[in-house]
Design a protein around this motif. Structure first.
Motif, PDB file in Angstrom:
ATOM      1  N   GLU A  17      50.352 -22.908  30.267  1.00  0.00           N
ATOM      2  CA  GLU A  17      49.072 -22.887  29.718  1.00  0.00           C
ATOM      3  C   GLU A  17      48.854 -21.925  28.794  1.00  0.00           C
ATOM      4  OE1 GLU A  17      44.498 -22.443  31.293  1.00  0.00           O
ATOM      5  OE2 GLU A  17      45.835 -22.362  32.826  1.00  0.00           O
ATOM      6  N   LYS A  18      49.258 -20.711  29.154  1.00  0.00           N
ATOM      7  CA  LYS A  18      49.090 -19.560  28.111  1.00  0.00           C
ATOM      8  C   LYS A  18      49.844 -19.850  26.732  1.00  0.00           C
ATOM      9  CE  LYS A  18      48.836 -15.017  29.468  1.00  0.00           C
ATOM     10  NZ  LYS A  18      49.281 -13.746  30.066  1.00  0.00           N
TER      11      LYS A  18
ATOM     12  N   LYS B 142      50.305 -21.762  20.940  1.00  0.00           N
ATOM     13  CA  LYS B 142      50.483 -22.858  20.006  1.00  0.00           C
ATOM     14  C   LYS B 142      49.456 -23.572  19.350  1.00  0.00           C
ATOM     15  CE  LYS B 142      53.810 -24.926  22.409  1.00  0.00           C
ATOM     16  NZ  LYS B 142      54.998 -25.801  22.790  1.00  0.00           N
ATOM     17  N   GLU B 143      48.224 -23.468  20.060  1.00  0.00           N
ATOM     18  CA  GLU B 143      46.957 -24.317  19.849  1.00  0.00           C
ATOM     19  C   GLU B 143      46.186 -23.382  18.633  1.00  0.00           C
ATOM     20  OE1 GLU B 143      42.684 -25.376  21.307  1.00  0.00           O
ATOM     21  OE2 GLU B 143      43.995 -24.905  22.561  1.00  0.00           O
ATOM     22  N   HIS B 144      46.495 -22.110  18.649  1.00  0.00           N
ATOM     23  CA  HIS B 144      45.655 -21.243  17.990  1.00  0.00           C
ATOM     24  C   HIS B 144      46.787 -21.069  16.567  1.00  0.00           C
ATOM     25  CE1 HIS B 144      43.250 -18.432  21.004  1.00  0.00           C
ATOM     26  NE2 HIS B 144      42.741 -19.950  20.574  1.00  0.00           N
TER      27      HIS B 144
ATOM     28  N   GLU C 213      55.054 -22.455  41.511  1.00  0.00           N
ATOM     29  CA  GLU C 213      54.623 -23.453  40.668  1.00  0.00           C
ATOM     30  C   GLU C 213      53.361 -23.149  40.074  1.00  0.00           C
ATOM     31  OE1 GLU C 213      54.134 -28.538  41.259  1.00  0.00           O
ATOM     32  OE2 GLU C 213      54.408 -27.040  42.809  1.00  0.00           O
ATOM     33  N   TYR C 214      52.291 -22.444  40.741  1.00  0.00           N
ATOM     34  CA  TYR C 214      51.237 -22.062  40.105  1.00  0.00           C
ATOM     35  C   TYR C 214      51.264 -21.072  38.662  1.00  0.00           C
ATOM     36  CZ  TYR C 214      46.763 -19.847  39.354  1.00  0.00           C
ATOM     37  OH  TYR C 214      45.681 -19.406  38.903  1.00  0.00           O
ATOM     38  N   GLU C 215      52.334 -20.089  39.087  1.00  0.00           N
ATOM     39  CA  GLU C 215      52.633 -19.274  38.048  1.00  0.00           C
ATOM     40  C   GLU C 215      53.103 -19.871  36.819  1.00  0.00           C
ATOM     41  OE1 GLU C 215      54.826 -16.351  39.937  1.00  0.00           O
ATOM     42  OE2 GLU C 215      53.244 -15.163  40.709  1.00  0.00           O
ATOM     43  N   ARG C 216      54.046 -20.905  37.025  1.00  0.00           N
ATOM     44  CA  ARG C 216      54.646 -21.571  36.033  1.00  0.00           C
ATOM     45  C   ARG C 216      53.725 -22.171  35.228  1.00  0.00           C
ATOM     46  NH1 ARG C 216      57.048 -26.739  35.549  1.00  0.00           N
ATOM     47  NH2 ARG C 216      56.624 -27.008  37.928  1.00  0.00           N
TER      48      ARG C 216
END
Length: 127
Positions: free
Chosen positions: A43-44, A49-51, A35-38
């Motif tokens: 997030e990445k 997409k934010e940039h 779950e953490y890696e997902r």
């Protein structure tokens, strides 16, 4: 007929998968990620997409300023330049909103990743 190869959009081998899974698609994804890696991957992806949204906002804003300048300079076609300026300004606002949305998605994924990693939440008096 079953020995022929059928090429579909997603290259699904219908006969083989129907026999193996009972004809249904499985809802679980067997990638081996926890779950953490997902959440970190999401997030990445949201950061990219934010940039992209921010870049679109800057580009559309620059084009709107250019059209505003052209409207002043070219009085014969000023109305056309004003309309194009408004469209570009609207696109800039939309792209800025998209970047803002992705920023909050990134923050949410970061928070979820922290919770999934087992880090304890710190409870403060005012937060």
């Amino acid at each position: 007929m079953s020995e022929e190869k059928h090429h579909h959009l997603f290259h699904r081998k219908k006969d083989d998968e129907d026999k193996a899974t009972g004809g249904e698609y499985s809802e679980t994804v067997a990638t081996g990620e926890n779950e953490y890696e997902r959440y970190k991957k999401e997030e990445k992806h949201d950061k990219r997409k934010e940039h992209l949204g921010a870049t679109g906002a800057v580009g559309a804003g620059a084009f709107a300023l250019y059209e505003k300048h052209e409207a002043k300079k070219d009085s014969e076609h000023a109305h056309r330049h004003k309309i194009t300026e408004e469209i570009a300004a609207t696109a800039a606002v939309g792209a800025g909103g998209y970047a803002f949305h992705e920023h909050h998605e990134k923050k949410k994924d970061h928070k979820d990743a922290k919770e999934a990693s087992g880090e304890k939440k710190h409870h403060h008096l005012f937060g």
